[in-house]
Motif scaffolding. Structure first.
Motif, PDB file in Angstrom:
ATOM      1  N   GLU A   4       9.440  -9.574  11.373  1.00 14.81           N
ATOM      2  CA  GLU A   4       8.866  -9.193  10.079  1.00 14.81           C
ATOM      3  C   GLU A   4       9.919  -8.367   9.339  1.00 14.81           C
ATOM      4  OE1 GLU A   4       4.969  -7.521  10.576  1.00 14.81           O
ATOM      5  OE2 GLU A   4       5.148  -6.238   8.826  1.00 14.81           O
TER       6      GLU A   4
ATOM      7  N   PHE B 294      13.733  -4.443   9.676  1.00 11.38           N
ATOM      8  CA  PHE B 294      13.209  -5.608  10.391  1.00 11.38           C
ATOM      9  C   PHE B 294      12.448  -5.081  11.608  1.00 11.38           C
ATOM     10  CE2 PHE B 294      17.139  -7.338   8.513  1.00 11.38           C
ATOM     11  CZ  PHE B 294      16.713  -8.557   8.008  1.00 11.38           C
TER      12      PHE B 294
ATOM     13  N   TRP C  69       4.948  -5.081  20.101  1.00 12.02           N
ATOM     14  CA  TRP C  69       6.040  -4.747  19.180  1.00 12.02           C
ATOM     15  C   TRP C  69       7.195  -4.151  19.969  1.00 12.02           C
ATOM     16  CZ3 TRP C  69       6.194  -6.499  14.377  1.00 12.02           C
ATOM     17  CH2 TRP C  69       4.999  -6.892  13.778  1.00 12.02           C
TER      18      TRP C  69
ATOM     19  N   LEU D 145       2.622   0.368   1.213  1.00  9.55           N
ATOM     20  CA  LEU D 145       2.900  -0.821   2.020  1.00  9.55           C
ATOM     21  C   LEU D 145       2.960  -0.405   3.486  1.00  9.55           C
ATOM     22  CD1 LEU D 145       5.905  -2.375   0.010  1.00  9.55           C
ATOM     23  CD2 LEU D 145       3.473  -2.880  -0.246  1.00  9.55           C
ATOM     24  N   TYR D 146       2.435  -1.276   4.347  1.00  8.87           N
ATOM     25  CA  TYR D 146       2.474  -1.004   5.791  1.00  8.87           C
ATOM     26  C   TYR D 146       3.120  -2.191   6.505  1.00  8.87           C
ATOM     27  CZ  TYR D 146      -1.175   2.181   4.214  1.00  8.87           C
ATOM     28  OH  TYR D 146      -1.890   3.139   3.538  1.00  8.87           O
ATOM     29  N   PHE D 147       3.938  -1.893   7.497  1.00  3.59           N
ATOM     30  CA  PHE D 147       4.617  -2.954   8.236  1.00  3.59           C
ATOM     31  C   PHE D 147       4.409  -2.806   9.742  1.00  3.59           C
ATOM     32  CE2 PHE D 147       6.898  -2.699   4.229  1.00  3.59           C
ATOM     33  CZ  PHE D 147       6.958  -4.039   3.867  1.00  3.59           C
ATOM     34  N   ALA D 148       4.546  -3.962  10.421  1.00  4.86           N
ATOM     35  CA  ALA D 148       4.498  -4.041  11.888  1.00  4.86           C
ATOM     36  C   ALA D 148       3.184  -3.442  12.401  1.00  4.86           C
ATOM     37  CB  ALA D 148       5.739  -3.400  12.502  1.00  4.86           C
ATOM     38  N   TRP D 149       3.224  -2.595  13.448  1.00  3.88           N
ATOM     39  CA  TRP D 149       1.954  -2.143  14.024  1.00  3.88           C
ATOM     40  C   TRP D 149       1.187  -1.190  13.111  1.00  3.88           C
ATOM     41  CZ3 TRP D 149       2.083   3.057  14.628  1.00  3.88           C
ATOM     42  CH2 TRP D 149       3.277   3.665  15.023  1.00  3.88           C
TER      43      TRP D 149
ATOM     44  N   ARG E  68       0.709  -1.855   9.921  1.00  2.00           N
ATOM     45  CA  ARG E  68      -0.091  -2.807   9.148  1.00  2.00           C
ATOM     46  C   ARG E  68      -1.291  -3.271   9.975  1.00  2.00           C
ATOM     47  NH1 ARG E  68       0.436  -7.764  10.018  1.00  2.00           N
ATOM     48  NH2 ARG E  68       2.612  -7.593  10.658  1.00  2.00           N
TER      49      ARG E  68
ATOM     50  N   ALA F  61       9.659   4.882   3.517  1.00  2.00           N
ATOM     51  CA  ALA F  61      10.597   4.602   2.429  1.00  2.00           C
ATOM     52  C   ALA F  61       9.856   4.788   1.121  1.00  2.00           C
ATOM     53  CB  ALA F  61      11.135   3.185   2.524  1.00  2.00           C
TER      54      ALA F  61
ATOM     55  N   GLN G 153      11.841   1.822  -1.849  1.00  2.00           N
ATOM     56  CA  GLN G 153      12.752   1.012  -1.036  1.00  2.00           C
ATOM     57  C   GLN G 153      13.991   1.770  -0.556  1.00  2.00           C
ATOM     58  OE1 GLN G 153      13.358  -2.878  -2.766  1.00  2.00           O
ATOM     59  NE2 GLN G 153      11.169  -3.300  -2.807  1.00  2.00           N
ATOM     60  N   ASP G 154      13.876   3.081  -0.492  1.00  2.00           N
ATOM     61  CA  ASP G 154      14.957   3.907   0.064  1.00  2.00           C
ATOM     62  C   ASP G 154      14.351   4.801   1.141  1.00  2.00           C
ATOM     63  OD1 ASP G 154      17.568   4.591   0.213  1.00  2.00           O
ATOM     64  OD2 ASP G 154      17.696   5.341  -1.855  1.00  2.00           O
ATOM     65  N   PHE G 155      15.031   4.956   2.287  1.00  2.00           N
ATOM     66  CA  PHE G 155      14.497   5.786   3.355  1.00  2.00           C
ATOM     67  C   PHE G 155      14.190   7.186   2.826  1.00  2.00           C
ATOM     68  CE2 PHE G 155      16.609   2.549   5.962  1.00  2.00           C
ATOM     69  CZ  PHE G 155      15.597   2.273   6.870  1.00  2.00           C
TER      70      PHE G 155
ATOM     71  N   GLU H 258       6.461   3.130  -4.968  1.00  2.00           N
ATOM     72  CA  GLU H 258       6.163   2.190  -3.890  1.00  2.00           C
ATOM     73  C   GLU H 258       6.506   2.916  -2.594  1.00  2.00           C
ATOM     74  OE1 GLU H 258       7.347  -2.055  -4.121  1.00  2.00           O
ATOM     75  OE2 GLU H 258       8.510  -1.650  -2.311  1.00  2.00           O
TER      76      GLU H 258
ATOM     77  N   ALA I 215       6.324   2.990   1.506  1.00  2.00           N
ATOM     78  CA  ALA I 215       6.147   2.122   2.669  1.00  2.00           C
ATOM     79  C   ALA I 215       6.190   2.941   3.952  1.00  2.00           C
ATOM     80  CB  ALA I 215       7.238   1.059   2.700  1.00  2.00           C
TER      81      ALA I 215
ATOM     82  N   PHE J  63       6.367   2.438   8.223  1.00  2.00           N
ATOM     83  CA  PHE J  63       6.700   1.443   9.243  1.00  2.00           C
ATOM     84  C   PHE J  63       7.254   2.137  10.477  1.00  2.00           C
ATOM     85  CE2 PHE J  63       9.857   1.551   5.738  1.00  2.00           C
ATOM     86  CZ  PHE J  63      10.949   2.116   6.380  1.00  2.00           C
TER      87      PHE J  63
ATOM     88  N   PRO K 267      10.109   2.712  13.615  1.00  2.00           N
ATOM     89  CA  PRO K 267      11.568   2.605  13.659  1.00  2.00           C
ATOM     90  C   PRO K 267      11.975   1.129  13.720  1.00  2.00           C
ATOM     91  CG  PRO K 267      10.832   4.351  15.114  1.00  2.00           C
ATOM     92  CD  PRO K 267       9.595   3.652  14.625  1.00  2.00           C
ATOM     93  N   VAL K 268      13.046   0.774  12.994  1.00  2.94           N
ATOM     94  CA  VAL K 268      13.394  -0.641  12.835  1.00  2.94           C
ATOM     95  C   VAL K 268      13.974  -1.220  14.130  1.00  2.94           C
ATOM     96  CG1 VAL K 268      13.756  -0.273  10.380  1.00  2.94           C
ATOM     97  CG2 VAL K 268      15.726  -0.215  11.941  1.00  2.94           C
TER      98      VAL K 268
END
Lengths: 151, 89
Positions: free
Chosen positions: A52, A123, A136, B10-14, B16, B62, B65-67, B79, B81, B83, B85-86
């Protein structure tokens, strides 16, 4: 100068190599890294890996990482391609190409680019195991240490 | 004080998966000025939010779109977000 793409489709290192070198005779060294999907995680076999990303921020982060590499080394070309979506063991995940006049800069820039890509681009990976359970992937401290060696 | 500040989350990965939605538009209350304030307020919104933000040590943010960091200030139209750690590459 940099080719930066996030895509679901596979990539061909041969095709990307040809694009980067087309018409160029000033390049003396081109280094590459390809990340692929391993068939196991922590000793358990996996059947799939789903990637993702954060559309917009991901491309911006990859552009910043490429710009930082170009600031540190005399690069003549950079290619960063990262796949998203559902992948399977053996599939390509990520391609890094760095072209320079000489080999050391190309090799160093490639290491830098993949280390920063792993820790600074948004990512996330989820692994699917043989029994259907999903998990995950957790960030690894040694990835942070690898990125920090370029600080 | 001032009018409600509308932001997009916005939420990502777990995160979300636990919150239950990929994004939502919210009006920030006056008590929320920074990312740290938002992390205190958001878990009160639903059991899903509470589960997502139970352990903020593994939550990254973020803004536009910036940390961002806990003391990053929030404004109308941002905006924002959240999430883990990448883990790309």
């Amino acid at each position: 100068m940099a080719t930066i793409r996030v895509q679901t489709a596979d990539f061909s290192i041969g095709a990307e190599y040809a694009v980067l070198l087309a018409g160029r005779t000033d390049i003396g060294g081109l280094a590459s890294f390809i990340g692929t999907v391993r068939d196991s995680a922590k000793g358990r076999p996996i059947t799939a890996m789903t990637l993702e990303h954060y559309p917009g921020m991901t491309e911006a982060a990859m552009t910043r990482i490429a710009a930082e590499a170009a600031r540190r080394w005399d690069l003549l070309g950079i290619t960063l391609i990262h796949r998203v979506g559902t992948l399977h063991p053996g599939d390509n995940i990520v391609l890094v190409l760095a072209a320079c006049a000489h080999r050391q800069a190309a090799l160093d820039a490639t290491g830098f680019l993949i280390d920063w890509l792993k820790t600074k681009a948004p990512f996330w990976k989820k692994e699917t195991f043989v029994d259907g359970t999903e998990s995950w992937v957790e960030a690894r401290a040694d990835d942070e240490q690898a990125a920090d060696r370029w600080a | 004080m001032s009018a409600a500040r509308s932001v997009k989350l916005l939420y990502f990965a777990w995160l979300r998966e636990r919150v239950g939605v990929a994004e939502e538009d919210l009006a920030l209350p006056a008590t929320v000025a920074t990312v740290a304030d938002l992390l205190v307020w958001l878990p009160q919104r639903s059991p899903g939010h509470a589960a997502a933000f139970a352990t903020t040590a593994t939550v990254r943010c973020a803004v536009n779109q910036d940390f961002a960091t806990p003391d990053t200030a929030l404004s109308a139209g941002d905006e924002i977000a959240f999430f883990p750690p990448v883990t790309g590459g």
